[in-house]
Design a protein around this motif. Structure first.
Motif, PDB file in Angstrom:
ATOM      1  N   ALA A 179       0.829  -1.208   0.000  1.00  0.00           N
ATOM      2  CA  ALA A 179       0.000   0.000   0.000  1.00  0.00           C
ATOM      3  C   ALA A 179       0.864   1.258   0.000  1.00  0.00           C
ATOM      4  O   ALA A 179       0.579   2.226  -0.713  1.00  0.00           O
ATOM      5  CB  ALA A 179      -0.928  -0.002   1.215  1.00  0.00           C
ATOM      6  N   ILE A 180       1.937   1.252   0.778  1.00  0.00           N
ATOM      7  CA  ILE A 180       2.816   2.422   0.874  1.00  0.00           C
ATOM      8  C   ILE A 180       3.420   2.761  -0.488  1.00  0.00           C
ATOM      9  O   ILE A 180       3.354   3.897  -0.965  1.00  0.00           O
ATOM     10  CB  ILE A 180       3.936   2.172   1.903  1.00  0.00           C
ATOM     11  N   PHE A 181       4.003   1.749  -1.125  1.00  0.00           N
ATOM     12  CA  PHE A 181       4.728   2.038  -2.363  1.00  0.00           C
ATOM     13  C   PHE A 181       3.822   2.062  -3.594  1.00  0.00           C
ATOM     14  O   PHE A 181       4.185   2.681  -4.598  1.00  0.00           O
ATOM     15  CB  PHE A 181       5.891   1.052  -2.521  1.00  0.00           C
ATOM     16  N   SER A 182       2.658   1.447  -3.511  1.00  0.00           N
ATOM     17  CA  SER A 182       1.675   1.620  -4.589  1.00  0.00           C
ATOM     18  C   SER A 182       1.189   3.063  -4.609  1.00  0.00           C
ATOM     19  O   SER A 182       1.054   3.681  -5.675  1.00  0.00           O
ATOM     20  CB  SER A 182       0.483   0.678  -4.387  1.00  0.00           C
ATOM     21  N   ALA A 183       0.916   3.614  -3.423  1.00  0.00           N
ATOM     22  CA  ALA A 183       0.481   5.005  -3.334  1.00  0.00           C
ATOM     23  C   ALA A 183       1.562   5.948  -3.864  1.00  0.00           C
ATOM     24  O   ALA A 183       1.276   6.896  -4.605  1.00  0.00           O
ATOM     25  CB  ALA A 183       0.138   5.353  -1.889  1.00  0.00           C
ATOM     26  N   LEU A 184       2.820   5.672  -3.500  1.00  0.00           N
ATOM     27  CA  LEU A 184       3.927   6.499  -3.979  1.00  0.00           C
ATOM     28  C   LEU A 184       4.050   6.401  -5.498  1.00  0.00           C
ATOM     29  O   LEU A 184       4.237   7.418  -6.188  1.00  0.00           O
ATOM     30  CB  LEU A 184       5.231   6.053  -3.315  1.00  0.00           C
ATOM     31  N   SER A 185       3.926   5.191  -6.034  1.00  0.00           N
ATOM     32  CA  SER A 185       4.019   4.987  -7.480  1.00  0.00           C
ATOM     33  C   SER A 185       2.883   5.680  -8.206  1.00  0.00           C
ATOM     34  O   SER A 185       3.085   6.298  -9.263  1.00  0.00           O
ATOM     35  CB  SER A 185       4.005   3.486  -7.787  1.00  0.00           C
ATOM     36  N   ASN A 186       1.683   5.599  -7.653  1.00  0.00           N
ATOM     37  CA  ASN A 186       0.531   6.263  -8.274  1.00  0.00           C
ATOM     38  C   ASN A 186       0.724   7.780  -8.301  1.00  0.00           C
ATOM     39  O   ASN A 186       0.411   8.440  -9.293  1.00  0.00           O
ATOM     40  CB  ASN A 186      -0.748   5.914  -7.512  1.00  0.00           C
ATOM     41  N   ALA A 187       1.209   8.330  -7.193  1.00  0.00           N
ATOM     42  CA  ALA A 187       1.442   9.776  -7.139  1.00  0.00           C
ATOM     43  C   ALA A 187       2.495  10.189  -8.162  1.00  0.00           C
ATOM     44  O   ALA A 187       2.346  11.207  -8.855  1.00  0.00           O
ATOM     45  CB  ALA A 187       1.878  10.177  -5.734  1.00  0.00           C
ATOM     46  N   ALA A 188       3.565   9.386  -8.267  1.00  0.00           N
ATOM     47  CA  ALA A 188       4.612   9.687  -9.252  1.00  0.00           C
ATOM     48  C   ALA A 188       4.059   9.641 -10.667  1.00  0.00           C
ATOM     49  O   ALA A 188       4.410  10.466 -11.515  1.00  0.00           O
ATOM     50  CB  ALA A 188       5.767   8.695  -9.094  1.00  0.00           C
ATOM     51  N   ALA A 189       3.169   8.673 -10.922  1.00  0.00           N
ATOM     52  CA  ALA A 189       2.564   8.558 -12.250  1.00  0.00           C
ATOM     53  C   ALA A 189       1.698   9.769 -12.570  1.00  0.00           C
ATOM     54  O   ALA A 189       1.730  10.298 -13.689  1.00  0.00           O
ATOM     55  CB  ALA A 189       1.734   7.276 -12.328  1.00  0.00           C
ATOM     56  N   LEU A 190       0.916  10.224 -11.593  1.00  0.00           N
ATOM     57  CA  LEU A 190       0.041  11.374 -11.809  1.00  0.00           C
ATOM     58  C   LEU A 190       0.836  12.648 -12.053  1.00  0.00           C
ATOM     59  O   LEU A 190       0.404  13.525 -12.816  1.00  0.00           O
ATOM     60  CB  LEU A 190      -0.879  11.558 -10.604  1.00  0.00           C
ATOM     61  N   LEU A 191       1.984  12.764 -11.407  1.00  0.00           N
ATOM     62  CA  LEU A 191       2.784  13.974 -11.539  1.00  0.00           C
ATOM     63  C   LEU A 191       3.705  13.926 -12.752  1.00  0.00           C
ATOM     64  O   LEU A 191       3.901  14.937 -13.433  1.00  0.00           O
ATOM     65  CB  LEU A 191       3.608  14.193 -10.263  1.00  0.00           C
ATOM     66  N   ALA A 192       4.280  12.755 -13.035  1.00  0.00           N
ATOM     67  CA  ALA A 192       5.241  12.640 -14.137  1.00  0.00           C
ATOM     68  C   ALA A 192       4.562  12.371 -15.484  1.00  0.00           C
ATOM     69  O   ALA A 192       5.016  12.851 -16.517  1.00  0.00           O
ATOM     70  CB  ALA A 192       6.251  11.533 -13.841  1.00  0.00           C
ATOM     71  N   ARG A 193       3.506  11.555 -15.454  1.00  0.00           N
ATOM     72  CA  ARG A 193       2.743  11.195 -16.658  1.00  0.00           C
ATOM     73  C   ARG A 193       3.595  10.538 -17.745  1.00  0.00           C
ATOM     74  O   ARG A 193       3.290  10.644 -18.928  1.00  0.00           O
ATOM     75  CB  ARG A 193       2.077  12.425 -17.279  1.00  0.00           C
ATOM     76  N   ASN A 194       4.647   9.900 -17.348  1.00  0.00           N
ATOM     77  CA  ASN A 194       5.562   9.302 -18.321  1.00  0.00           C
ATOM     78  C   ASN A 194       6.062   7.963 -17.797  1.00  0.00           C
ATOM     79  O   ASN A 194       6.556   7.884 -16.672  1.00  0.00           O
ATOM     80  CB  ASN A 194       6.739  10.251 -18.577  1.00  0.00           C
ATOM     81  N   GLN A 195       5.936   6.942 -18.631  1.00  0.00           N
ATOM     82  CA  GLN A 195       6.307   5.589 -18.219  1.00  0.00           C
ATOM     83  C   GLN A 195       7.795   5.482 -17.904  1.00  0.00           C
ATOM     84  O   GLN A 195       8.188   4.859 -16.919  1.00  0.00           O
ATOM     85  CB  GLN A 195       5.955   4.607 -19.346  1.00  0.00           C
ATOM     86  N   PHE A 225      -4.197  13.883  -7.446  1.00  0.00           N
ATOM     87  CA  PHE A 225      -5.203  14.039  -8.495  1.00  0.00           C
ATOM     88  C   PHE A 225      -5.450  15.509  -8.794  1.00  0.00           C
ATOM     89  O   PHE A 225      -5.687  15.895  -9.942  1.00  0.00           O
ATOM     90  CB  PHE A 225      -6.518  13.367  -8.092  1.00  0.00           C
ATOM     91  N   ARG A 226      -5.420  16.337  -7.756  1.00  0.00           N
ATOM     92  CA  ARG A 226      -5.657  17.764  -7.955  1.00  0.00           C
ATOM     93  C   ARG A 226      -4.558  18.383  -8.801  1.00  0.00           C
ATOM     94  O   ARG A 226      -4.830  19.205  -9.691  1.00  0.00           O
ATOM     95  CB  ARG A 226      -5.739  18.471  -6.601  1.00  0.00           C
ATOM     96  N   ALA A 227      -3.306  18.001  -8.524  1.00  0.00           N
ATOM     97  CA  ALA A 227      -2.195  18.514  -9.316  1.00  0.00           C
ATOM     98  C   ALA A 227      -2.312  18.060 -10.764  1.00  0.00           C
ATOM     99  O   ALA A 227      -2.023  18.826 -11.696  1.00  0.00           O
ATOM    100  CB  ALA A 227      -0.874  18.039  -8.719  1.00  0.00           C
ATOM    101  N   TYR A 228      -2.759  16.835 -10.946  1.00  0.00           N
ATOM    102  CA  TYR A 228      -2.938  16.312 -12.317  1.00  0.00           C
ATOM    103  C   TYR A 228      -4.022  17.102 -13.061  1.00  0.00           C
ATOM    104  O   TYR A 228      -3.834  17.472 -14.213  1.00  0.00           O
ATOM    105  CB  TYR A 228      -3.320  14.830 -12.250  1.00  0.00           C
ATOM    106  N   GLN A 229      -5.132  17.363 -12.385  1.00  0.00           N
ATOM    107  CA  GLN A 229      -6.230  18.088 -13.027  1.00  0.00           C
ATOM    108  C   GLN A 229      -5.845  19.537 -13.340  1.00  0.00           C
ATOM    109  O   GLN A 229      -6.229  20.076 -14.377  1.00  0.00           O
ATOM    110  CB  GLN A 229      -7.477  18.053 -12.140  1.00  0.00           C
TER     111      GLN A 229
END
Length: 261
Positions: free
Chosen positions: A156-172, A254-258
């Motif tokens: 849960a800890i690192f999934s959340a971190l990975s999701n946040a990184a994905a939302l902010l970076a938007r690059n695989q 999510f807010r930063a992404y939007q």
């Protein structure tokens, strides 16, 4: 939005990801390959580690190694969790979800639940293989259950971190780089593979602040015949607290992404 609605949305979104995993089971298999190689090869190549003066991890290196491999697998799998968000962004699914009444917390919690389910399945497979090769865990079913709980919290800890990184970076590619930069050092700055007391003193100091180490400590203690329950509950509490904080912070991403969409 009511709690019941949030729970319903979480269930629907989790089922969506489970259906996708069911269609492509190779993902589950591939995530098991590297941990299995480490478990079986390291378990045999370094079995004489138990004879090193000062090693207090028991008489079987395979038994010592198994909890570390479980946490390694949980870390590596969850570090890639954000790829689901990247795919949703590329397909336009993420934008449609965020403009719909879908609960933001459910979007995040569903990915954590999905990764936790995968961790449960993979952990049981790893424990089964270790048992077949001679590992015996005196903590029994209760100890294995606590190890699973620790692995799920780490996920849960690192999934959340990975999701946040994905939302902010938007690059695989950026997400892959971040995942590798974080996950590999955290494994070696813990007792997943080797007792930290046998390493440089600064490694043991760093490990004290490493959530991977917290999870490994819980698992190893839980699998002993006479666990140190105070240590187990203290480290489970730290894992749970960090998981809650990370889930909250990643939901705010999510807010930063939007805003930047």
């Amino acid at each position: 939005m009511s709690i019941a609605t949030a729970v319903t949305h979480t269930g629907i979104l989790t089922a969506r990801q489970l259906r996708a995993a069911w269609r492509i089971p190779a993902f589950l298999v591939l995530n098991l390959v590297q941990p299995m190689i480490w478990l079986l090869l390291f378990g045999q190549l370094f079995k004489s580690v138990v004879d090193i003066p000062g090693f207090t991890g028991g008489e079987s290196y395979l038994e010592f190694l198994t909890p570390g491999i479980v946490m390694m697998m949980a870390l590596f799998g969850s570090a890639w969790a954000g790829t689901t968000y990247i795919q949703d962004m590329d397909r336009g699914v993420m934008d449609r979800l965020l403009t719909s009444p879908t609960n933001r917390g459910a979007l995040m919690v569903s990915t954590l639940a999905y990764q936790a389910i995968l961790t449960l399945i993979q952990t049981l497979i790893v424990v089964g293989v270790a048992w077949l090769f001679g590992a015996r865990f005196e903590g029994g079913a209760a100890g294995i259950l606590l190890m699973v709980v620790a692995a799920m919290l780490l996920t849960a800890i690192f999934s959340a971190l990975s999701n946040a990184a994905a939302l902010l970076a938007r690059n695989q590619n950026v997400l892959i780089g971040i995942s590798q930069m974080i996950s590999i050092p955290l494994i070696f700055l813990s007792s997943a593979l080797m007792q930290t007391s046998l390493s440089a003193s600064w490694v043991a100091t760093a490990a004290a602040y490493n959530p991977v180490e917290w999870a490994v400590i819980v698992a190893r203690q839980a699998l002993q015949a006479v666990p140190d329950w105070a240590t187990i509950w203290a480290h489970l509490g730290m894992l749970a607290a960090l998981a809650i904080v990370m889930a909250w912070l990643s939901t705010r991403a999510f807010r930063a992404y939007q805003r930047s969409a």
